[in-house]
Design an enzyme around this catalytic site. Structure first.
Site, short mmCIF file in Angstrom:
data_model
loop_
_atom_site.label_atom_id
_atom_site.label_comp_id
_atom_site.label_asym_id
_atom_site.label_seq_id
_atom_site.Cartn_x
_atom_site.Cartn_y
_atom_site.Cartn_z
N LYS A 212 2.87 73.98 2.62
CA LYS A 212 3.61 73.16 1.86
C LYS A 212 3.67 73.23 0.44
O LYS A 212 2.80 72.85 -0.39
CB LYS A 212 3.56 71.52 2.36
CG LYS A 212 4.77 70.50 1.91
CD LYS A 212 4.36 69.37 1.82
CE LYS A 212 4.13 69.03 0.38
NZ LYS A 212 5.02 69.03 -0.71
N GLU A 286 -8.96 71.36 -4.73
CA GLU A 286 -9.09 71.93 -6.09
C GLU A 286 -8.20 70.90 -6.71
O GLU A 286 -6.95 70.77 -6.49
CB GLU A 286 -8.63 73.20 -6.08
CG GLU A 286 -9.37 73.95 -7.33
CD GLU A 286 -8.26 73.90 -8.64
OE1 GLU A 286 -8.47 72.90 -9.26
OE2 GLU A 286 -7.20 74.79 -8.75
N CYS A 320 -4.64 72.66 -14.24
CA CYS A 320 -5.59 72.05 -13.83
C CYS A 320 -6.90 72.09 -14.65
O CYS A 320 -7.72 71.42 -14.95
CB CYS A 320 -6.15 72.26 -12.26
SG CYS A 320 -6.21 73.73 -12.02
N GLU A 418 -6.68 63.11 -17.18
CA GLU A 418 -5.85 64.11 -17.15
C GLU A 418 -4.41 63.86 -17.49
O GLU A 418 -3.68 63.17 -16.87
CB GLU A 418 -5.86 64.78 -15.74
CG GLU A 418 -5.22 66.31 -16.01
CD GLU A 418 -5.49 66.82 -14.50
OE1 GLU A 418 -5.31 66.31 -13.37
OE2 GLU A 418 -5.88 68.16 -14.53
#
Lengths: 506, 279
Positions: A212, A286, A320, A418
């Site tokens: 996906k 992850e 990331c 983040e």
């Protein structure tokens, strides 16, 4: 594969020159300086259909949900309508993957490998087309999609192709078996590359997949599906279901999925962990990061500046492992701050399809809103924002010019959370021990960078940093042979290298 | 007439009573009498995690050679207590003790070999040195099966500590006495205090606290129910715990099933380091 964040070398001057005393205006950005560039638009045109369906059991079919538009974030124009897969579509995709599993896992490894080699070659052959498409759909600069995303995607298939017939040598004492049907959910920051990171090892190990892609970046995944068709990959081995969070949720909760591999936010990762807790599903995650980049006074300062720039502004900071916290040894704080200002002023923000563009568009209006929220919070909490980039960005589209904050305290939101945008927090330290304790003072642990010319110090730092990837005197390097993944709340499992295979074997 | 032993917890190298003041009556096969063992509380677990956390980084920094010698020393201390351990295990106890000692020796030898076998240098396509090395994770929560009471516990903790982690282990509910004798061997084995902490108590009560504790980064559990398994796996939603649950019917005495990298991999974190090699 080395990521050369090779922008204008105008500022790449001798490391001992003192910029704070200099008055030269070397700005090359579109704001107007002596190094202005003419537009250099990428000339390759790509065909985009009006609408796309789902790729299930070797063919494209309509989705059951309401189609949604995928837009070009640099001009807000609709590129195509994308099918939204609902539960019944996910059922069909999982059933196709399940049906394909015995045949695919039963093939001799060398045959599976040859399919992967074919895919790698097709990606190379269609590289420019894929790069342009990636840039149009996601907003990243063409030089990054062309030089990083697409070549690395091909490299991942090429690398894993060679593993398919060598799995029994990968883990001593183990008889490798595929996990089964893998549900793979990927983010919008590196659409094709993440698809490659997920699909290549899964297929090499004999699994079948339902992928996906992220809602805002489906187009290259669908091109990859087309490539799977072109190379004659057996039906059902790779299935692509497009859609938003609900599609992902249907995949995560599907009872006939053996494994979920997810790359994305830590918040969603935790939801997936909870949803699969009472099942036998395997999980690799992850997730996010708030990676430190540490500069010592004995570093090669100009190299470090380039590393910091590439570390946080690569792909508009939608990374990331972005080096979003920079720790500078106190004695060089002023020098580094000035050099960063100078360097930021020379970055070019604008048309992602222009070959000279350094920062493209923010991926979506939603993400732009998130970044702007953090910019406000940073100022409100007392940090000082530096915004030296003179680029004139287009009126339409989602844009955020690169910036950094000084006067940042460890407790500030912008030092802890983040942001996933071109926003950097600069802090200082005095001793290596202080650098370590501040760098490790985060629930995340994905990556870290260290800059010093002292060998013993750099390896001591490397061993003490809680991070799955440590870049020494470099940053943001990726290679299919090199495992990638995080400590602590940055997730578990590795992708790439021999270690990455473990996630797809039992 | 022999004197009986008071069994306490093993936390930070010391033998404190449970802070809760609770105890549970169990059969002590070694003396043929019943004994009161501590019924550990959430607070005991937290204290143990704190002790484990304090000891862990230094333990991880110790060389593999040193950790190996200390684990081997633990086997030596167990050898000296084998009759006491065997008596506490009851019938067939001596076989289990000997197998347990062998298991400790097995994992002692891994401390300075795992990295060579499972780490590596990665041939990246650029001018970089790139290598992947295993490191400790931190504090691992271990939950031992009821039976076998000794080798079940040893199997849960030996791999994690061999790799430089510190553990907080919950002993067999039905026969916690061997665990407490093991603690005495540990206390005299050069194993730094806090590297292994042992609790006696009830799984149903403590599993949620293991699952929810943010300082516990990994779980290694055996003999847990499906509900406890799900609860432990939900710990991943708290702080991304790495959760390993062994099968309920696992034969812990079978060396081929309970040794090697499978018992080490879940308790190491791989770190990949890049450095340019160009001038």
């Amino acid at each position: 594969m080395a990521l050369e964040y090779g922008m204008s070398s105008a500022m790449n001057t001798d490391s001992r020159s003192d910029h704070s005393a200099g008055t030269l205006d070397l700005r090359g950005a579109s704001g107007g300086g002596i190094f202005d560039y003419d537009p250099a638009p990428e000339s390759v045109k790509v065909q985009i259909a009006d609408s796309y369906g789902l790729f299930i059991d070797g063919g494209f079919s309509d989705a059951s949900g309401t189609a949604f538009a995928t837009i070009n974030p640099s001009n807000e124009e609709t590129l195509a309508m994308i099918g939204s897969a609902d539960g019944s579509d996910v059922d069909r995709a999982v059933a196709a993957a399940r049906a394909a599993l015995p045949g695919w896992s039963g093939l001799p490894g060398i045959v599976r490998g040859k399919y992967l080699y074919r895919i790698a070659r097709r990606i190379q052959e269609r590289a420019r087309e894929l790069a342009v498409l990636e840039t149009m759909d996601g907003g990243k600069p063409i030089k990054e999609s062309r030089d990083v995303d697409i070549p690395l995607a091909a490299a991942h298939f090429f690398y894993h192709a060679g593993w398919a017939d060598k799995l029994e040598y990968a883990f001593p004492g183990k008889k490798p078996e595929p996990v089964g049907v893998c549900g793979q959910i990927i983010p919008w920051n590196f659409p094709l590359l993440m698809a490659a990171w997920k699909i290549a090892p899964a297929l090499a190990c004999g699994n079948t997949v339902v992928l996906k892609p992220a809602e805002t970046t489906s187009l290259t995944a669908l091109r990859l599906a087309e490539i799977c068709q072109e190379v004659g990959l057996p039906k059902g081995v790779v299935n692509v279901v497009t859609g938003a969070g609900k599609t992902g949720s249907a995949l995560v909760n599907h009872p006939d999925v053996d494994k979920i591999a997810f790359t994305g936010s830590t918040a969603v990762g935790k939801i997936i962990a909870k949803a699969t807790a009472a099942t036998n599903k395997r999980l690799t995650l992850e997730l996010g990061g708030k990676s430190p980049n540490i500069i010592f006074e004995d570093a090669s300062i100009d190299q470090a500046i380039e590393g910091v720039i590439g570390g946080i502004y690569f792909n508009q900071g939608h990374v990331c492992c972005a080096g979003s916290r920079v720790f500078v040894q106190e004695s060089i704080l002023d020098t580094v701050t000035q050099k960063l200002k100078d360097r930021l002023a020379s970055l070019r923000v604008g048309d992602p399809l222009d070959k000279n563009t350094d920062l493209g568009a923010i991926n979506s209006s939603e993400q732009l809103g998130t970044i702007n929220k953090y910019l406000d919070i940073g100022g409100n909490e007392g940090a000082v924002r530096h915004d030296p980039n003179p680029s004139a960005v287009p009126e339409k589209g989602y844009w955020c010019k690169p910036c950094f904050f000084t006067g940042v305290q460890p407790s500030h939101t912008i030092a802890r959370e983040e942001i996933f945008g071109p926003v950097l927090a600069i802090m200082s330290f005095r001793t290596p021990d202080e650098a370590i304790s501040r760098a490790n003072n985060t629930p995340y642990g994905l990556a870290a960078g260290v800059w010093t010319d002292k060998g013993s110090k750099i390896f001591d730092m490397a061993s003490k940093l809680d991070a799955g990837v440590v870049w020494l005197n470099t940053y943001n390097q990726f290679d299919p042979t090199s495992p990638f993944g995080g400590y602590k709340e940055s997730g578990f499992g590795r992708e790439g290298g021999r270690h990455g295979l473990a996630a797809y074997l039992k | 007439m022999p004197i009986t032993k008071t069994y306490k917890l093993y936390i930070g190298g010391k033998f404190p009573r449970t802070e809760s003041g609770r105890s549970t009556l169990v059969e002590d096969a070694s003396i043929g009498l019943s004994a009161h063992v501590c019924h550990a509380s959430r607070k005991d677990l937290r204290n143990a995690v704190e002790a484990a956390h304090a000891a862990q980084s230094k333990w991880a920094e110790a060389s593999g050679y040193l950790r190996g010698q200390i684990l081997y020393r633990l086997a030596e201390m167990m050898e000296g207590k084998r009759h006491e351990l065997a008596a506490a295990l009851g019938d067939g106890g001596m076989d289990e003790v000997d197998a347990s000692i062998d298991r400790v020796v097995h994992f002692a030898g891994w401390t300075d070999k795992y990295s060579s076998v499972m780490g590596g240098a990665n041939p990246v396509s650029g001018p970089y040195h790139n290598f992947t090395i295993p490191g400790a994770m931190g504090v691992v929560g271990c939950i031992a099966p009821d039976s076998p009471a000794l080798i079940g516990l040893i199997s849960m903790i030996a791999g994690p500590i061999a790799m430089g982690n510190a553990v907080v282990a919950l002993a067999s509910e039905t026969n916690p006495i061997p665990a407490m004798i093991l603690a005495e061997a540990m206390a005299t084995s050069d194993l730094p205090g806090g590297v292994v902490n042992l609790l006696t108590g009830f799984r149903d009560e403590l599993v949620p606290y293991y699952s929810g504790h943010r300082e516990i980064i990994a779980i290694h559990a055996g003999g847990v129910s499906d509900a406890q398994r799900a609860e432990l796996r939900e710990g991943a939603a708290v702080n991304m715990k790495r959760v390993t649950i062994r099968e309920q019917d696992l034969d812990y005495t079978d060396d081929s099933l309970c040794s090697g990298p499978d018992w080490l991999d879940p308790f190491v974190e791989f770190k990949t380091i890049w450095h340019p090699s160009a001038v």
